[in-house]
Design a protein around this motif. Sequence first.
Motif, short mmCIF file in Angstrom:
data_model
loop_
_atom_site.label_atom_id
_atom_site.label_comp_id
_atom_site.label_asym_id
_atom_site.label_seq_id
_atom_site.Cartn_x
_atom_site.Cartn_y
_atom_site.Cartn_z
N PHE A 1 57.02 5.31 -68.13
CA PHE A 1 57.99 5.00 -69.17
C PHE A 1 57.34 4.34 -70.38
CE2 PHE A 1 60.29 5.00 -65.12
CZ PHE A 1 61.24 5.96 -65.40
N SER A 2 56.02 4.41 -70.45
CA SER A 2 55.30 3.89 -71.62
C SER A 2 54.02 4.71 -71.79
CB SER A 2 54.98 2.40 -71.44
OG SER A 2 54.36 1.89 -72.59
N ILE A 3 54.18 6.01 -72.02
CA ILE A 3 53.05 6.94 -72.07
C ILE A 3 52.40 6.89 -73.44
CG2 ILE A 3 52.39 9.37 -71.95
CD1 ILE A 3 54.70 9.70 -69.92
N SER A 4 51.10 6.63 -73.46
CA SER A 4 50.36 6.52 -74.72
C SER A 4 49.34 7.63 -74.90
CB SER A 4 49.65 5.16 -74.78
OG SER A 4 48.74 5.03 -73.70
N GLU B 1 51.83 -6.20 -89.52
CA GLU B 1 51.06 -7.01 -88.57
C GLU B 1 51.94 -7.90 -87.72
OE1 GLU B 1 50.82 -8.85 -92.75
OE2 GLU B 1 50.59 -6.90 -91.80
N ASN B 2 53.24 -8.03 -88.08
CA ASN B 2 54.15 -8.85 -87.29
C ASN B 2 55.02 -8.03 -86.37
OD1 ASN B 2 53.21 -11.16 -88.50
ND2 ASN B 2 54.72 -11.11 -90.16
N GLN B 3 54.64 -6.80 -86.07
CA GLN B 3 55.43 -5.98 -85.18
C GLN B 3 55.37 -6.55 -83.77
OE1 GLN B 3 54.02 -2.03 -85.50
NE2 GLN B 3 54.79 -1.72 -87.57
N THR B 4 56.27 -6.05 -82.90
CA THR B 4 56.33 -6.52 -81.54
C THR B 4 55.06 -6.21 -80.80
OG1 THR B 4 57.36 -4.45 -80.89
CG2 THR B 4 58.84 -6.24 -81.47
N ASP B 5 54.84 -6.94 -79.68
CA ASP B 5 53.62 -6.76 -78.91
C ASP B 5 53.44 -5.34 -78.44
OD1 ASP B 5 53.10 -9.40 -79.32
OD2 ASP B 5 53.93 -10.05 -77.36
N SER B 6 54.56 -4.70 -78.06
CA SER B 6 54.45 -3.33 -77.55
C SER B 6 53.94 -2.39 -78.62
CB SER B 6 55.82 -2.85 -77.04
OG SER B 6 56.76 -2.88 -78.09
N VAL B 7 54.31 -2.67 -79.88
CA VAL B 7 53.82 -1.82 -80.97
C VAL B 7 52.38 -2.16 -81.29
CG1 VAL B 7 54.16 -1.18 -83.37
CG2 VAL B 7 56.13 -1.57 -81.90
N ALA C 1 57.31 2.12 -80.50
CA ALA C 1 56.77 1.61 -79.25
C ALA C 1 56.86 2.68 -78.16
CB ALA C 1 57.54 0.35 -78.82
N PHE C 2 55.79 2.80 -77.37
CA PHE C 2 55.74 3.86 -76.36
C PHE C 2 56.87 3.76 -75.37
CE2 PHE C 2 51.10 3.48 -77.46
CZ PHE C 2 51.02 4.69 -78.13
N SER D 1 61.84 27.36 -90.59
CA SER D 1 61.40 25.98 -90.39
C SER D 1 59.95 25.87 -89.92
CB SER D 1 62.32 25.32 -89.34
OG SER D 1 62.30 26.08 -88.14
N SER D 2 59.17 26.92 -90.14
CA SER D 2 57.80 26.94 -89.62
C SER D 2 56.89 25.95 -90.31
CB SER D 2 57.22 28.35 -89.74
OG SER D 2 57.20 28.76 -91.10
N LYS D 3 57.30 25.40 -91.47
CA LYS D 3 56.47 24.46 -92.20
C LYS D 3 56.99 23.03 -92.10
CE LYS D 3 53.45 27.42 -93.83
NZ LYS D 3 52.02 27.37 -93.45
N ILE D 4 57.76 22.75 -91.08
CA ILE D 4 58.19 21.39 -90.79
C ILE D 4 57.39 20.91 -89.58
CG2 ILE D 4 60.08 19.88 -90.08
CD1 ILE D 4 62.01 21.75 -91.45
N PHE D 5 56.58 19.88 -89.77
CA PHE D 5 55.74 19.35 -88.71
C PHE D 5 56.19 17.93 -88.39
CE2 PHE D 5 53.23 22.66 -90.66
CZ PHE D 5 52.62 23.30 -89.58
N LEU D 6 56.64 17.75 -87.14
CA LEU D 6 57.14 16.45 -86.68
C LEU D 6 56.18 15.86 -85.67
CD1 LEU D 6 60.96 16.92 -86.06
CD2 LEU D 6 59.91 15.35 -87.65
N PHE D 7 55.81 14.60 -85.88
CA PHE D 7 54.92 13.93 -84.95
C PHE D 7 55.54 12.60 -84.54
CE2 PHE D 7 52.30 16.64 -87.59
CZ PHE D 7 51.43 17.23 -86.68
N VAL D 8 55.61 12.36 -83.25
CA VAL D 8 56.05 11.08 -82.73
C VAL D 8 54.89 10.48 -81.96
CG1 VAL D 8 57.64 9.88 -81.20
CG2 VAL D 8 58.47 11.76 -82.63
N ASN D 9 54.38 9.35 -82.44
CA ASN D 9 53.16 8.75 -81.88
C ASN D 9 52.03 9.77 -81.82
OD1 ASN D 9 54.54 6.34 -81.60
ND2 ASN D 9 55.07 6.68 -79.46
#
Length: 627
Positions: free
Chosen positions: A88-91, A388-394, A291-292, A247-255
Amino acid sequence: MTTVRILPEILSNQIAAGEVVERPASVVKELVENSIDANATQIIIEIVNGGKSLIRVSDNGIGLLRDDALLSIERYATSKIFNKEDLFSISTMGFRGEALPSIASVSKFILVTRTTDSDIGTKIDIAGGKILNVSDAGAPVGTMVEVKQLFFNTPARKKFLKSNTTETSHIADAVSGMALGNPHVQFRLFLNHKLQKSFSLSDDLFQRSVRILGRDVAGKLCPLEFADEFVRIQGYCSNPSVTRRSSSKIFLFVNNRLVYDRGLIAAIFQGYKGRIMKGNFPLGVFFVEIAFDQVDVNVHPSKKEIRFFNSKPVYQAMSETIDRALSCAQDNMTSYSQTPVFSLDTGEKKAVETFEFFDADVYPESISKIEQSIIEWQTPVIQNKPVENQTDSVQKQKEPACQQALPQPPGYPVPSVNPVKSVSPALKEKPVSFSATTKIIGQVMGTYILVETQEGIMLMDQHAAHERIVYEKLKRRYQLLKVQSQSLVVPETLDLNFKEADFLSGILEELKGLGVIIEPFGGTTFIIKAVPVIIDEKEIKHMIVDIIEKALVKKDRFSKDEWLEQCLILMACHSAIRANLKLNQTEMETLLADLEACENPCHCPHGRPIMIAWTKQQIEKLFKRVL
């Protein structure tokens, strides 16, 4: 004799391969993701005959020891996760431990690998899931995986593969997408022993975006910047004048993972709302960092689909970040509306099929629910805080290359990194004034107004401009005043079938809230007794039928906001001045001044451009004054 039996391991691997290995491009994706997880900075992909004859992926990653190499070809063997909390937290890109054994079960497979601590590498030969040989081998540090004769032992799967050209196209698009998401890695793609694509380490995100989206969009990309303690969004979106029919030129990246998510696509379209015409798709590269433990990538074996645990703030941030970036670009309307001197369409058609990561045919009819949830959700996102003040998980996340400062495309200011807020259209900041630096030359062809600007000349569509002005006035009036109805002198009758009548019966109260009063008249017949004052009574019957038909086709509930907006657009269109209507100087100046005060002065409510511009340099090129 029992009828239930345990499947042989080879057969179970072949079944699993049906989910993981859909086509040669799937093999390339899985192998390249393993290379990225191995911290490789150089990845070479070699393809022969569309991947049917040969797929070879080599990297300079950390490599594997002999024992680890043997374990890697066993199902569910992985170095990526160890317990249920890790799930549940895959990086990492991979984590299932299914890719290598699935690929090896349907091909002739060779794995060669060596670590920096070992002087000798390991070579493993497998054919159809059976290990033929394990031996020492001389090899550089890293891993090389060779896949030959894909699906040689599963002819039923092999016959479903497309032509070599089509499969090659899928592979090229997959590599381009992964190269875009990992600018810190060098990619080289060889097709039939010839270098086809090379992505250098010197390329930044903007350069790779231009290479993949097309050079014609280089000056038409708006940078995206947003960060708060929950989500970070970066990337580039195209000027609304640059669109595609798919929609072939829409590139989505999550982490940094190339994904497919209908909600994010809906959010992108929400950001472009009122700027592009129906049926057109924008271009863009969109990075979402979260956050993962706030995203689930364990949805499908292909790992393309994801789910957010709290999706609404992500979708809200995406749509309003795009809207803010485009509004920022609109401040310079002349630059925003520039059109190329020469046609970008060379008339040449691509020789191979284009792999569409998003289904253009299915998409428009399937996102309305998500799109509506974005509109209805009005709670502001958490206030902006420094990264730089993001949560520890981030903080624990690996810093991706896309988080470096984005280079600024020519002609577009970088929007400030602010929290997303729900802002009433009437309260949005007015665009920068340009009327003081313009001079109206006159009317052209009875339809367009020719304007001289500091940068060059501009043509404005008088009907589209007045349509935008009337639409925003109607919308403000409707938002500020209570809904008013006008009774019809002669009520309209509406005859429907049973399915349509059942649906209409369920939304009568919602329609009443909009000022449309409809009462049952027995059976499947209804009477329209009153309509809103902003709607022409001649149009109401058609609008009601249109609502019912669209809702039944989309299998979606009635959307008051969407329907009201369509009514406003229709009224604005019917009320606006027409083409071939002669305007005097004062009327043209008033039209320009009123347009300047609009929230979106560059597009009519249908998404068509209101103005197009040419710079002095572009005009001088046409007359060969400059080269």
